[in-house]
Design a protein around this motif. Structure first.
Motif, PDB file in Angstrom:
ATOM      1  N   TRP A   1      -9.200  14.167  54.557  1.00  0.00           N
ATOM      2  CA  TRP A   1      -8.363  13.413  53.623  1.00  0.00           C
ATOM      3  C   TRP A   1      -6.956  14.002  53.598  1.00  0.00           C
ATOM      4  CZ3 TRP A   1      -8.064   8.930  51.385  1.00  0.00           C
ATOM      5  CH2 TRP A   1      -7.164   8.747  50.343  1.00  0.00           C
ATOM      6  N   GLY A   2      -5.940  13.153  53.810  1.00  0.00           N
ATOM      7  CA  GLY A   2      -4.544  13.575  53.760  1.00  0.00           C
ATOM      8  C   GLY A   2      -4.050  14.251  55.023  1.00  0.00           C
ATOM      9  N   GLU A   3      -4.902  14.405  56.017  1.00  0.00           N
ATOM     10  CA  GLU A   3      -4.525  15.095  57.252  1.00  0.00           C
ATOM     11  C   GLU A   3      -3.920  14.101  58.253  1.00  0.00           C
ATOM     12  OE1 GLU A   3      -6.696  18.536  59.835  1.00  0.00           O
ATOM     13  OE2 GLU A   3      -7.877  16.738  59.458  1.00  0.00           O
ATOM     14  N   ARG A   4      -2.866  14.510  58.900  1.00  0.00           N
ATOM     15  CA  ARG A   4      -2.236  13.677  59.922  1.00  0.00           C
ATOM     16  C   ARG A   4      -3.039  13.780  61.226  1.00  0.00           C
ATOM     17  NH1 ARG A   4       2.607  11.812  58.361  1.00  0.00           N
ATOM     18  NH2 ARG A   4       3.606  12.815  56.596  1.00  0.00           N
TER      19      ARG A   4
END
Length: 152
Positions: A53-56
């Protein structure tokens, strides 16, 4: 979809899982790992896994690569996306559906050590990848060919 545009828990459980493949190119070879766990246990493929979650995408590819192999690389470009669906009935796992984003990565350091859910690893030429036949996961040869083609 439920009323008001909200996604129910049941609908959320039946969606594809976004994941990355780190396609590392070094010295005209690609890095492949032999998976220890389903899906594709025992098969050769590219290192990778779930996007947190939220990781590029690029960060996920670099993280998964390092966790599974200890190799350091710089994510450079998205090569393609693959739709992987498999049923692991024999393993008692059930149905898998992943959308795999293949990211070409430039090697920075390390020869690799099998870790995490990896049984073995190796650096393969395109001819060696072709020679794996059905011991490789679906699409591995095509992806290796794409990664090893000259940049346009």
């Amino acid at each position: 979809m439920s009323h008001g545009g909200e996604v129910t828990k049941r609908e959320r459980e039946h969606r594809p899982v976004p994941a990355v493949l780190a396609v590392v190119v070094h010295d005209h070879k690609v890095l492949l790992v032999q998976r220890s766990n389903p899906p594709d246990a025992g098969c050769w493929g590219f290192p990778g896994g779930h996007i947190e979650w939220g990781e590029r995408l690029f960060d996920a590819a670099e993280r998964e690569l390092h966790e599974e192999t200890g190799v350091d690389a710089r994510a450079e470009e998205v090569l393609t996306a693959l739709d992987m669906q498999a049923e692991e009935v024999a393993e008692g796992i059930g149905y898998h559906h992943f959308v795999l984003v293949a990211v070409r990565c430039a090697w920075k350091g390390g020869s690799g050590t099998a870790a995490d859910d990896v049984h073995a690893l190796g650096w393969f030429t395109l001819e060696q990848v072709a020679g794996l036949g059905n011991r490789a996961s679906d699409g591995v040869f095509a992806l290796a060919k794409l990664a090893l083609s000259p940049h346009t």
